[in-house]
Design an enzyme around this catalytic site. Sequence first.
Site, PDB file in Angstrom:
ATOM      1  CG  ASP A 143      80.406  12.367 -17.565  1.00  0.00           C
ATOM      2  OD1 ASP A 143      80.201  12.470 -18.788  1.00  0.00           O
ATOM      3  OD2 ASP A 143      79.864  13.626 -16.713  1.00  0.00           O
ATOM      4  CE  LYS A 180      82.857  16.149 -16.568  1.00  0.00           C
ATOM      5  NZ  LYS A 180      81.373  16.278 -15.378  1.00  0.00           N
TER       6      LYS A 180
END
Length: 823
Positions: free
Chosen positions: A685, A689
Amino acid sequence: MIFEYTRMKVLKFGGSSVQNAENIVKAVGIIKENLQKEHVIIVVSALGGITNKLIDCCNKAVNGDKSFVDMLAEIKTAHFETINSLLKGDAKTECEKNTEAILAELHDILHGILLIRELTPRTLDLVSSSGERMSAFIIAKIIAKDGIDCQFLDARTVIKTDKTFGAAKVNFEKTDELIQKKVLNTKTVFVATGFIASTEDNETITLGRGGSDYSAAIFARAINASILEIWTDVDGMMTADPRKVKKAYPIEHMTYAEAMELSHFGAKVLEPRTVIPAMSKQIPVIIKNTFNPTAKGTLITKVNENSQLRIQGISSIDDVSLLTVQGSGMIGETGISMRLFRAIAQETINVILITQSSSEHSITFAVLPNEAKKAQKVLNKEFAFELESGLIDSIRIENDLSIIAAVGENMKHMPGVASKFFNALGVNGINVIAIAQGASEINISVVINSKNKIKALNSLHESFFLSNTTTLNVFVVGTGTIGGELLRQINAQHETLVKQNNIDVKVVGISNVDGYLIDPEGIDLANWDTLIKTTGKKPDLNAYVEEIKAQNLRNSVYVDNTASYEVASKYEEMLEKHISVVTPNKVANASEYKRYSRIHALAAETGARFYYETNVGAGLPVIGTLKDLIKSGDKIIKIEAILSGSLNYIFSNCSTTKDFATTVKEARQKGYTEPDPKIDLAGKDVARKILILSREIGCKFNLEDVAVENCLSPESQETQTIDELWTLLEKYDNQKYTDLFAQAEKDRKHIKYIATYENGTARTEIKMVDETHPFYNIKGSDNIISFTTEHYRTQPLIVIGPGAGAAVTAAGVFADIIRIANF
Ligand code: ADP
Ligand code: ASP
Ligand code: MG
């Protein structure tokens, strides 16, 4: 004694103003109030809806349908009810007799039509003239009730025309004289029939639908009235048709030319020809509301010096067809357009709008759909030679089109009207098929696809008249923690936003696991949950998306509050339709580069917005800051960031005394991790980003190109159940972290999971930072992002704050939505 009234008023009451007894009482009240001050002439329409019924009767009869008899009975009832409730004695009997006589005559004519199955324009006019002949008679008697000298005036005796049945042309010389003779120099108040007139041979004829306005203007001109008052059912000529544009409002003052253009282009409130007789004598016209007489109304005069508005109103002709005559043989050829329009005129086909391309390669013009085929036929004949020899390629018809016109005298003096006009259409994805600007330069009109009509009217209305308030039509997908909170915030802020920021965030669609709901008027956000369950359709994302597109609302926004691939797979479709997209969902921006760039290119191309500030750092201004730095010409040297609240919690709480497995368990219990903590611990994750940030800088790489450090041992990575994970963490991972924290404690450092962009590459890793590092003290689920740039070289620019949580994320999504309105 004979009175001479040189300046009388003409008062015209339309169909709805005399619809029934109750309305007639209102109209008569207005008439009497006027009579106390001055002498007036009254012109009335048929009772509301009667003319339509009369025409229906004709159509029925000509098609052999005997039920016109029932319709006649309805017409009788409407009139008798009015008579019975407002009149008594002789007056009542006279009205009944007049009505009955007309209805008997009608019955005979309709029976004749039925027998011979032929309906000529002449007969149609005779039948449709009956409405006014009944209504004016009754209203005259009602006014006369109180001892006022009031008489019915059959306008056929004073308005003289040619023989164009259905759209008679007035012989003003004769008409002026006859009206003057009849109504001047008498004390009698006349109630004249609108709409109807007669030919030289005393045949009954009409002035065309809505023609009572015109009749009233004809009277006003003949007697040089002081004013012509058109009493109707709206507060005046509005900035747009109130049935199509809810926010339309009355125009206080406009010029004859403006009123003429607006009514020509469809503003039904005033029959287009009405202005001409008034203008010829400079008689002011005022449009007033019978049902709200204190409202100011719209004043129409020769000049209007007060208006600062660039345009006064927007109107539309809903259904037109476009004919295009095209061919290389037309270039430089003189006389083509003359022949074209002469041929069309000879067939009395009305041309609504004309445009010619500057290359002279084609001429395009608009007509009513029922005349298109006829026009094509005439032109095929006129240009038979040119078509044969290939000088003209074809004469083409396009259907299902509408004309939208913006009208205003000030357009001449103020630049930028056209650009604003086309911009309003363009950003909403409305394709313009043809453009015309009248030589008078007081209108711009465009031809568009009919399906875009309402959207175009509202977009233009908003941009010219409500420059203060922007409405966003928001379609939400997902009502979980973020989506639910977003709806709560919008509901709480809605009123303030409208009042203080002139932004109306209207949620018009919501889709979730229970189903979906669309309401273009706006969904009640205090109650959306129950509404979906009770009135929503069953869950179906594809159907929802199709309906969003079909709604075709201006300033539409698709808000994806999910983490779903499927929901994100619709962005392209949305952007193509000029629907903006706002989302915290990272799926699209982290997808393969080809798709990423396609989505961004689409947004740039269509002008629709794609905002995703909450993809990184929840509500923190991370992407916006980065974009601003780049826009300002700064060069990004390095980005370092803590982007996972879950990992930061784990690494700030773990220590030599509290082992890794226990800390992860605790983080999960507190809801700081995904239900499966492996997802956070894998670092994917965070990688997404930093990928998204790198792409903002211009890197063209994919997720595989980000070097990701997985926080778990290979054994733990493979676990299937949560209990298995706890066991394996103890077995394979605890020791590694105990050692790591011992080392950190010894070196007086903290352990952080850091994402880095540097020199066109990106990576995520577990790192130790000392107390001079800005990340040293970041605790809990906070995020920090540090930008080292050419301008911020020695001291990086830092964004810090809560990087997770429904409230801040929803607020970030909300902020993105509002940015669209401000754009
Ligand atoms: P009347 O029967 O009084 O002649 P009409 O029905 O002919 O009234 O005209 C009034 C109607 O015109 C209004 O009720 C409204 O719906 C419609 N209309 C269309 N465009 C406009 C506009 N720009 N301003 C006001 N009314 C409009
Ligand atoms: N009664 C006629 C019509 O309905 C004329 C009018 O109302 O202006 O067209
Ligand atoms: Mg009318």
